[in-house]
Motif scaffolding. Sequence first.
Motif: not given
Length: 271
Positions: A83-93
Motif C-alpha cells: 500500500e503506497f501513495r499514488g497506487k490508484s494513479l499507477l493502476v490508471t497509468l
Amino acid sequence: MAALLSRRLLIALAWLVFALFLLLPLYVVLHEALQAGISTFVEAILEPDAIAALQLTLLAVAIAVPLNLVFGLAAAWCVSKFEFRGKSLLVTLIDLPFSVSPVIAGLIYILLFGAQGWLGPWLSAHDLQIVFAVPGIVLATLFVTVPFVARELIPLMQEQGTQEEEAARLLGASGWQMFWHVTLPNIRWGLIYGVVLCTARAMGEFGAVSVVSGHIRGMTNTLPLHVEILYNEYNHVAAFSVATLLLGLALLILLLKQWSESRMNAHGTRE
C-alpha cells in the motif's frame, strides 16, 4: 424440452458467428493468396521487403515483450503486495493504452522525438534517430502492449494474498528466493498467458507503428504495414500472401493462448 431447444439454438448461433467472423475470413485470405498458384505465393513471401518486414516485426516483439514482462511483474508486485501513495494513479497509468488511440500515441512520439519535436534538435545534434527508425517502432509497440502482462497478474496476485511470502520470509528466505520458489510458481500460468496476449498485440499493431515508421520499404515496415502497402498498390495476391504469414503467427499465438488458459484453469481447479 424448451431448455434443450434453447441450448441447441444458442450453440448453433455461436457456430454461425464463428464461421462468419473467423472461418470465412481465413478462407478468403488463403483463397486470394493461392489463386495465382503456389509459385507466386512463395515468391511473394520470400520477396526481400516481405522478409525484412517479418524480421522487423519479430525484432519489435523480441524487444517489447521481455520489457513488458519485467514491467508487468514489477507493477503487479507493487500493486498487489504493498500500500503506497499514488497506487490508484499507477493502476490508471497501466490502463492508459486501453483508452488512448494508438494513432494518438504515435503522434505523441512524433511531437517528442520528431525533427521539429521537443527533443528533435538535441537528437539531431547527437546523430540519434527515434521516429522513422527501429527505436520509434519499438517504443510504439511498447506503449500499446504495456497493460497486458500487468493486468493479467494484478488480480491473480491480489487473490493469492501475501501469506505464503510472509511465511517464507519468517523461514529465512531472501527476496529472490521468496520470488523464485513461492511467488513465481503461483503465477507462472497467468504470466505465460499475459505474455502470449502481449505478443499477439505486438505482432498485429498497426496504428501507432504506422505513424512513427515513415513507411520505408525494407527498413521500417512491419508485416501489417507491408500488407497495407501491397494492397494499396493493387497487388492483392502478394498482399494476401504476406497476410498468411501474420495468419500463421496468429494461429500459433492462439494455440499458445488456449494451452496457457487450460493450464491456468487446471491449476485453479487443483487449488
